[in-house]
Motif scaffolding. Structure first.
Motif, PDB file in Angstrom:
ATOM      1  N   VAL A 115      -5.531   6.407   3.291  1.00 19.97           N
ATOM      2  CA  VAL A 115      -4.941   5.070   3.192  1.00 19.97           C
ATOM      3  C   VAL A 115      -4.268   4.702   4.510  1.00 19.97           C
ATOM      4  O   VAL A 115      -4.391   3.563   4.989  1.00 19.97           O
ATOM      5  CB  VAL A 115      -3.932   5.009   2.015  1.00 19.97           C
ATOM      6  N   MET A 116      -3.569   5.658   5.102  1.00 19.17           N
ATOM      7  CA  MET A 116      -2.891   5.399   6.384  1.00 19.17           C
ATOM      8  C   MET A 116      -3.899   4.996   7.455  1.00 19.17           C
ATOM      9  O   MET A 116      -3.642   4.075   8.239  1.00 19.17           O
ATOM     10  CB  MET A 116      -2.089   6.631   6.821  1.00 19.17           C
ATOM     11  N   ARG A 117      -5.048   5.660   7.493  1.00 22.85           N
ATOM     12  CA  ARG A 117      -6.087   5.288   8.463  1.00 22.85           C
ATOM     13  C   ARG A 117      -6.610   3.883   8.180  1.00 22.85           C
ATOM     14  O   ARG A 117      -6.821   3.097   9.102  1.00 22.85           O
ATOM     15  CB  ARG A 117      -7.236   6.299   8.431  1.00 22.85           C
ATOM     16  N   ARG A 118      -6.823   3.584   6.890  1.00 24.51           N
ATOM     17  CA  ARG A 118      -7.379   2.273   6.521  1.00 24.51           C
ATOM     18  C   ARG A 118      -6.454   1.127   6.931  1.00 24.51           C
ATOM     19  O   ARG A 118      -6.919   0.087   7.398  1.00 24.51           O
ATOM     20  CB  ARG A 118      -7.648   2.216   5.012  1.00 24.51           C
ATOM     21  N   VAL A 171       0.845  -1.188   0.000  1.00 23.78           N
ATOM     22  CA  VAL A 171       0.000   0.000   0.000  1.00 23.78           C
ATOM     23  C   VAL A 171       0.885   1.243   0.000  1.00 23.78           C
ATOM     24  O   VAL A 171       1.829   1.335   0.785  1.00 23.78           O
ATOM     25  CB  VAL A 171      -0.913   0.012   1.250  1.00 23.78           C
ATOM     26  N   VAL A 172       0.561   2.208  -0.856  1.00 22.60           N
ATOM     27  CA  VAL A 172       1.311   3.456  -0.934  1.00 22.60           C
ATOM     28  C   VAL A 172       0.837   4.386   0.187  1.00 22.60           C
ATOM     29  O   VAL A 172      -0.340   4.750   0.254  1.00 22.60           O
ATOM     30  CB  VAL A 172       1.125   4.132  -2.311  1.00 22.60           C
ATOM     31  N   LEU A 173       1.778   4.784   1.069  1.00 21.17           N
ATOM     32  CA  LEU A 173       1.472   5.671   2.187  1.00 21.17           C
ATOM     33  C   LEU A 173       1.853   7.126   1.912  1.00 21.17           C
ATOM     34  O   LEU A 173       1.230   8.040   2.445  1.00 21.17           O
ATOM     35  CB  LEU A 173       2.203   5.193   3.447  1.00 21.17           C
ATOM     36  N   ILE A 174       2.915   7.320   1.112  1.00 27.96           N
ATOM     37  CA  ILE A 174       3.328   8.655   0.686  1.00 27.96           C
ATOM     38  C   ILE A 174       3.524   8.585  -0.818  1.00 27.96           C
ATOM     39  O   ILE A 174       4.166   7.659  -1.317  1.00 27.96           O
ATOM     40  CB  ILE A 174       4.643   9.103   1.360  1.00 27.96           C
ATOM     41  N   GLU A 175       2.955   9.545  -1.519  1.00 29.30           N
ATOM     42  CA  GLU A 175       3.112   9.602  -2.968  1.00 29.30           C
ATOM     43  C   GLU A 175       3.514  11.016  -3.357  1.00 29.30           C
ATOM     44  O   GLU A 175       2.800  11.970  -3.060  1.00 29.30           O
ATOM     45  CB  GLU A 175       1.796   9.198  -3.646  1.00 29.30           C
ATOM     46  N   HIS A 176       4.685  11.130  -3.991  1.00 30.91           N
ATOM     47  CA  HIS A 176       5.229  12.412  -4.424  1.00 30.91           C
ATOM     48  C   HIS A 176       5.226  13.444  -3.295  1.00 30.91           C
ATOM     49  O   HIS A 176       4.775  14.571  -3.466  1.00 30.91           O
ATOM     50  CB  HIS A 176       4.483  12.946  -5.650  1.00 30.91           C
ATOM     51  N   THR A 186      -5.200  -0.366  -5.500  1.00 27.31           N
ATOM     52  CA  THR A 186      -6.347  -1.204  -5.172  1.00 27.31           C
ATOM     53  C   THR A 186      -7.554  -0.388  -4.745  1.00 27.31           C
ATOM     54  O   THR A 186      -8.482  -0.901  -4.184  1.00 27.31           O
ATOM     55  CB  THR A 186      -5.981  -2.196  -4.044  1.00 27.31           C
ATOM     56  N   GLY A 187      -7.523   0.908  -4.986  1.00 32.17           N
ATOM     57  CA  GLY A 187      -8.682   1.740  -4.684  1.00 32.17           C
ATOM     58  C   GLY A 187      -8.695   2.261  -3.366  1.00 32.17           C
ATOM     59  O   GLY A 187      -8.653   2.479  -2.417  1.00 32.17           O
TER      60      GLY A 187
END
Length: 181
Positions: A124-127, A112-117, A180-181
């Motif tokens: 996402v971090m919460r999920r 899972v991507v937590l930081i992007e650019h 993955t949405g």
């Protein structure tokens, strides 16, 4: 005080009492199961007892429990057979997981991507239940001092966080996880 000493004595004494047979049984169980674990690791591959993914971690915890139960129990053969079955099951699942993406997705957590650019992905971090403090600690552990320089921080399926820093134009995106949405 008498009750405390009685309970302590009960906790520290083997079920059938201290005897040479008890020590010999434990020592032989350890030696035989150690040999079995080495055989399993060699026969089924190095991934059998590695911690790559959450599934592998669960297999390792279960294997450790089986070994401990077999060493301390009366029936070494039952524990050894259970350990062999577990190793066979792990091999079978990893075999299918390596060959079929739907199977892999069924038994493993996707990265899972937590930081992007340079931007935190808070939703996402919460999920995935990663706190800002934990992520920042991982960034510091990897020598990152400015989040803006992070192209991607990825929570891998095994629980580690990979950090890709630097100039985005020099990075290939071939190893980034699927969205993955």
């Amino acid at each position: 005080m008498n009750t405390l000493m009685t309970v302590l004595h009960t906790l520290l004494t083997p079920q059938d009492g201290w005897s040479a047979e008890f020590f010999l049984r434990v020592a032989l169980s350890v030696l035989l199961l150690f040999a079995l674990v080495i055989f399993i690791a060699r026969a089924f591959g190095s991934r059998t007892f590695a911690s790559f993914t959450s599934f592998d971690f669960l297999i390792n915890v279960t294997a450790g429990s089986l070994v401990a139960s077999a060493i301390m129990g009366k029936n070494l053969i039952g524990g050894a057979l259970a350990l062999l079955c577990l190793a066979g099951l792990q091999w079978l699942i990893s075999f299918f997981s390596a060959r079929f993406r739907p199977w892999h997705d069924l038994v493993d957590n996707p990265p899972v991507v937590l930081i992007e650019h340079g931007q935190y992905q808070h939703r996402v971090m919460r999920r995935v239940r990663v706190s800002m403090q934990s992520l920042e600690q991982q960034l510091r552990n990897q020598g990152v001092t400015e989040v803006e320089k992070v192209q991607f921080a990825i929570l891998e399926s095994g629980g580690t966080i990979s950090v890709i820093s630097g100039d985005a134009s020099q990075r290939s995106v071939g190893t980034l996880p699927r969205r993955t949405g």
